[in-house]
Write a protein that holds these residues in place. Structure first.
Motif, PDB file in Angstrom:
ATOM      1  N   PHE A 174     -28.380 -41.730 -33.084  1.00 53.87           N
ATOM      2  CA  PHE A 174     -28.092 -41.694 -31.650  1.00 53.87           C
ATOM      3  C   PHE A 174     -27.929 -43.100 -31.095  1.00 53.87           C
ATOM      4  O   PHE A 174     -26.973 -43.394 -30.382  1.00 53.87           O
ATOM      5  N   GLU A 175     -28.872 -43.970 -31.429  1.00 54.30           N
ATOM      6  CA  GLU A 175     -28.811 -45.353 -30.943  1.00 54.30           C
ATOM      7  C   GLU A 175     -27.552 -46.063 -31.433  1.00 54.30           C
ATOM      8  O   GLU A 175     -26.918 -46.810 -30.686  1.00 54.30           O
ATOM      9  N   ALA A 176     -27.165 -45.830 -32.682  1.00 56.87           N
ATOM     10  CA  ALA A 176     -25.956 -46.452 -33.214  1.00 56.87           C
ATOM     11  C   ALA A 176     -24.722 -45.983 -32.446  1.00 56.87           C
ATOM     12  O   ALA A 176     -23.834 -46.789 -32.130  1.00 56.87           O
ATOM     13  N   SER A 177     -24.669 -44.705 -32.116  1.00 55.85           N
ATOM     14  CA  SER A 177     -23.539 -44.178 -31.351  1.00 55.85           C
ATOM     15  C   SER A 177     -23.498 -44.761 -29.944  1.00 55.85           C
ATOM     16  O   SER A 177     -22.438 -45.147 -29.452  1.00 55.85           O
ATOM     17  N   VAL A 178     -24.651 -44.833 -29.303  1.00 56.24           N
ATOM     18  CA  VAL A 178     -24.702 -45.388 -27.947  1.00 56.24           C
ATOM     19  C   VAL A 178     -24.302 -46.857 -27.965  1.00 56.24           C
ATOM     20  O   VAL A 178     -23.531 -47.308 -27.117  1.00 56.24           O
ATOM     21  N   ASN A 179     -24.799 -47.608 -28.929  1.00 57.40           N
ATOM     22  CA  ASN A 179     -24.454 -49.027 -29.009  1.00 57.40           C
ATOM     23  C   ASN A 179     -22.967 -49.235 -29.261  1.00 57.40           C
ATOM     24  O   ASN A 179     -22.366 -50.159 -28.720  1.00 57.40           O
ATOM     25  N   LYS A 180     -22.386 -48.378 -30.067  1.00 57.29           N
ATOM     26  CA  LYS A 180     -20.951 -48.483 -30.343  1.00 57.29           C
ATOM     27  C   LYS A 180     -20.150 -48.283 -29.060  1.00 57.29           C
ATOM     28  O   LYS A 180     -19.204 -49.013 -28.779  1.00 57.29           O
ATOM     29  N   ILE A 181     -20.550 -47.305 -28.268  1.00 56.61           N
ATOM     30  CA  ILE A 181     -19.859 -47.027 -27.013  1.00 56.61           C
ATOM     31  C   ILE A 181     -20.126 -48.124 -25.992  1.00 56.61           C
ATOM     32  O   ILE A 181     -19.214 -48.588 -25.296  1.00 56.61           O
ATOM     33  N   ALA A 182     -21.356 -48.562 -25.894  1.00 55.70           N
ATOM     34  CA  ALA A 182     -21.754 -49.531 -24.872  1.00 55.70           C
ATOM     35  C   ALA A 182     -21.119 -50.902 -25.084  1.00 55.70           C
ATOM     36  O   ALA A 182     -20.916 -51.641 -24.125  1.00 55.70           O
ATOM     37  N   HIS A 183     -20.787 -51.234 -26.321  1.00 53.43           N
ATOM     38  CA  HIS A 183     -20.268 -52.567 -26.610  1.00 53.43           C
ATOM     39  C   HIS A 183     -18.747 -52.613 -26.798  1.00 53.43           C
ATOM     40  O   HIS A 183     -18.214 -53.601 -27.277  1.00 53.43           O
ATOM     41  N   THR A 184     -18.061 -51.564 -26.396  1.00 49.93           N
ATOM     42  CA  THR A 184     -16.605 -51.599 -26.485  1.00 49.93           C
ATOM     43  C   THR A 184     -16.067 -52.449 -25.345  1.00 49.93           C
ATOM     44  O   THR A 184     -16.619 -52.470 -24.244  1.00 49.93           O
ATOM     45  N   PRO A 185     -14.993 -53.203 -25.607  1.00 51.66           N
ATOM     46  CA  PRO A 185     -14.453 -54.056 -24.541  1.00 51.66           C
ATOM     47  C   PRO A 185     -13.816 -53.216 -23.435  1.00 51.66           C
ATOM     48  O   PRO A 185     -13.289 -52.135 -23.684  1.00 51.66           O
ATOM     49  N   LYS A 186     -13.874 -53.726 -22.225  1.00 49.15           N
ATOM     50  CA  LYS A 186     -13.261 -53.052 -21.090  1.00 49.15           C
ATOM     51  C   LYS A 186     -11.753 -53.312 -21.134  1.00 49.15           C
ATOM     52  O   LYS A 186     -11.310 -54.410 -21.419  1.00 49.15           O
ATOM     53  N   LEU A 187     -10.967 -52.291 -20.873  1.00 49.16           N
ATOM     54  CA  LEU A 187      -9.515 -52.432 -20.861  1.00 49.16           C
ATOM     55  C   LEU A 187      -9.018 -52.595 -19.437  1.00 49.16           C
ATOM     56  O   LEU A 187      -9.536 -51.977 -18.506  1.00 49.16           O
ATOM     57  N   THR A 188      -7.979 -53.410 -19.296  1.00 51.18           N
ATOM     58  CA  THR A 188      -7.351 -53.551 -17.990  1.00 51.18           C
ATOM     59  C   THR A 188      -6.424 -52.365 -17.775  1.00 51.18           C
ATOM     60  O   THR A 188      -6.110 -51.623 -18.708  1.00 51.18           O
ATOM     61  N   ALA A 189      -5.946 -52.211 -16.561  1.00 58.72           N
ATOM     62  CA  ALA A 189      -5.027 -51.118 -16.246  1.00 58.72           C
ATOM     63  C   ALA A 189      -3.761 -51.232 -17.087  1.00 58.72           C
ATOM     64  O   ALA A 189      -3.232 -50.225 -17.574  1.00 58.72           O
ATOM     65  N   GLU A 190      -3.270 -52.444 -17.278  1.00 59.50           N
ATOM     66  CA  GLU A 190      -2.065 -52.651 -18.086  1.00 59.50           C
ATOM     67  C   GLU A 190      -2.307 -52.283 -19.554  1.00 59.50           C
ATOM     68  O   GLU A 190      -1.451 -51.692 -20.198  1.00 59.50           O
ATOM     69  N   GLN A 191      -3.458 -52.607 -20.085  1.00 51.05           N
ATOM     70  CA  GLN A 191      -3.788 -52.264 -21.462  1.00 51.05           C
ATOM     71  C   GLN A 191      -3.877 -50.753 -21.632  1.00 51.05           C
ATOM     72  O   GLN A 191      -3.428 -50.214 -22.646  1.00 51.05           O
ATOM     73  N   ILE A 192      -4.424 -50.075 -20.649  1.00 53.98           N
ATOM     74  CA  ILE A 192      -4.521 -48.618 -20.701  1.00 53.98           C
ATOM     75  C   ILE A 192      -3.135 -48.001 -20.690  1.00 53.98           C
ATOM     76  O   ILE A 192      -2.828 -47.094 -21.467  1.00 53.98           O
ATOM     77  N   LYS A 193      -2.249 -48.503 -19.808  1.00 56.28           N
ATOM     78  CA  LYS A 193      -0.878 -47.997 -19.744  1.00 56.28           C
ATOM     79  C   LYS A 193      -0.161 -48.193 -21.074  1.00 56.28           C
ATOM     80  O   LYS A 193       0.547 -47.307 -21.543  1.00 56.28           O
ATOM     81  N   GLU A 194      -0.344 -49.348 -21.693  1.00 56.05           N
ATOM     82  CA  GLU A 194       0.293 -49.629 -22.982  1.00 56.05           C
ATOM     83  C   GLU A 194      -0.254 -48.690 -24.058  1.00 56.05           C
ATOM     84  O   GLU A 194       0.504 -48.174 -24.891  1.00 56.05           O
ATOM     85  N   LEU A 195      -1.533 -48.450 -24.051  1.00 57.58           N
ATOM     86  CA  LEU A 195      -2.144 -47.541 -25.013  1.00 57.58           C
ATOM     87  C   LEU A 195      -1.586 -46.128 -24.850  1.00 57.58           C
ATOM     88  O   LEU A 195      -1.241 -45.466 -25.829  1.00 57.58           O
ATOM     89  N   VAL A 196      -1.433 -45.687 -23.617  1.00 61.76           N
ATOM     90  CA  VAL A 196      -0.879 -44.358 -23.350  1.00 61.76           C
ATOM     91  C   VAL A 196       0.565 -44.289 -23.824  1.00 61.76           C
ATOM     92  O   VAL A 196       0.983 -43.304 -24.441  1.00 61.76           O
ATOM     93  N   ARG A 197       1.338 -45.340 -23.563  1.00 58.62           N
ATOM     94  CA  ARG A 197       2.734 -45.373 -24.028  1.00 58.62           C
ATOM     95  C   ARG A 197       2.812 -45.239 -25.549  1.00 58.62           C
ATOM     96  O   ARG A 197       3.625 -44.488 -26.079  1.00 58.62           O
ATOM     97  N   ARG A 198       1.971 -45.994 -26.250  1.00 55.84           N
ATOM     98  CA  ARG A 198       1.983 -45.932 -27.722  1.00 55.84           C
ATOM     99  C   ARG A 198       1.595 -44.551 -28.230  1.00 55.84           C
ATOM    100  O   ARG A 198       2.195 -44.040 -29.179  1.00 55.84           O
ATOM    101  N   LYS A 199       0.606 -43.938 -27.600  1.00 56.77           N
ATOM    102  CA  LYS A 199       0.180 -42.588 -28.015  1.00 56.77           C
ATOM    103  C   LYS A 199       1.300 -41.578 -27.795  1.00 56.77           C
ATOM    104  O   LYS A 199       1.528 -40.706 -28.623  1.00 56.77           O
ATOM    105  N   ARG A 200       2.021 -41.699 -26.680  1.00 56.15           N
ATOM    106  CA  ARG A 200       3.139 -40.793 -26.411  1.00 56.15           C
ATOM    107  C   ARG A 200       4.237 -40.956 -27.454  1.00 56.15           C
ATOM    108  O   ARG A 200       4.820 -39.980 -27.919  1.00 56.15           O
ATOM    109  N   GLU A 201       4.524 -42.201 -27.811  1.00 57.94           N
ATOM    110  CA  GLU A 201       5.559 -42.462 -28.826  1.00 57.94           C
ATOM    111  C   GLU A 201       5.160 -41.894 -30.174  1.00 57.94           C
ATOM    112  O   GLU A 201       5.992 -41.384 -30.912  1.00 57.94           O
TER     113      GLU A 201
END
Length: 70
Positions: free
Chosen positions: A39-66
């Motif tokens: 449980f702790e390993a899962s929480v730490n993995k989630i808690a330490h992920t970098p924050k994405l900017t709005a532009e990074q999120i849009k790019e990620l969505v574009r790539r997933k759609r493609e």
């Protein structure tokens, strides 16, 4: 007169399971590691992920759609 194939009556009604009990049953059924360390390993993995900017999120969505189109 009672029908021959009637189900026996039970006076005691089963109480509905709580959400946590349903979750635990599902975890056992899936044979998920339920240890505190897992449980702790899962929480730490989630808690330490970098924050994405709005532009990074849009790019990620574009790539997933493609990927789903191709």
């Amino acid at each position: 007169m009672r029908p021959i194939f009637a189900m026996p009556r039970t006076d005691k009604q089963e109480e509905p399971k709580s959400q946590i009990d349903k979750f635990r049953d599902a975890a056992r059924k899936l044979k998920v590691d339920q240890s505190d360390a897992a449980f702790e390993a899962s929480v730490n993995k989630i808690a330490h992920t970098p924050k994405l900017t709005a532009e990074q999120i849009k790019e990620l969505v574009r790539r997933k759609r493609e990927q789903t189109k191709g």
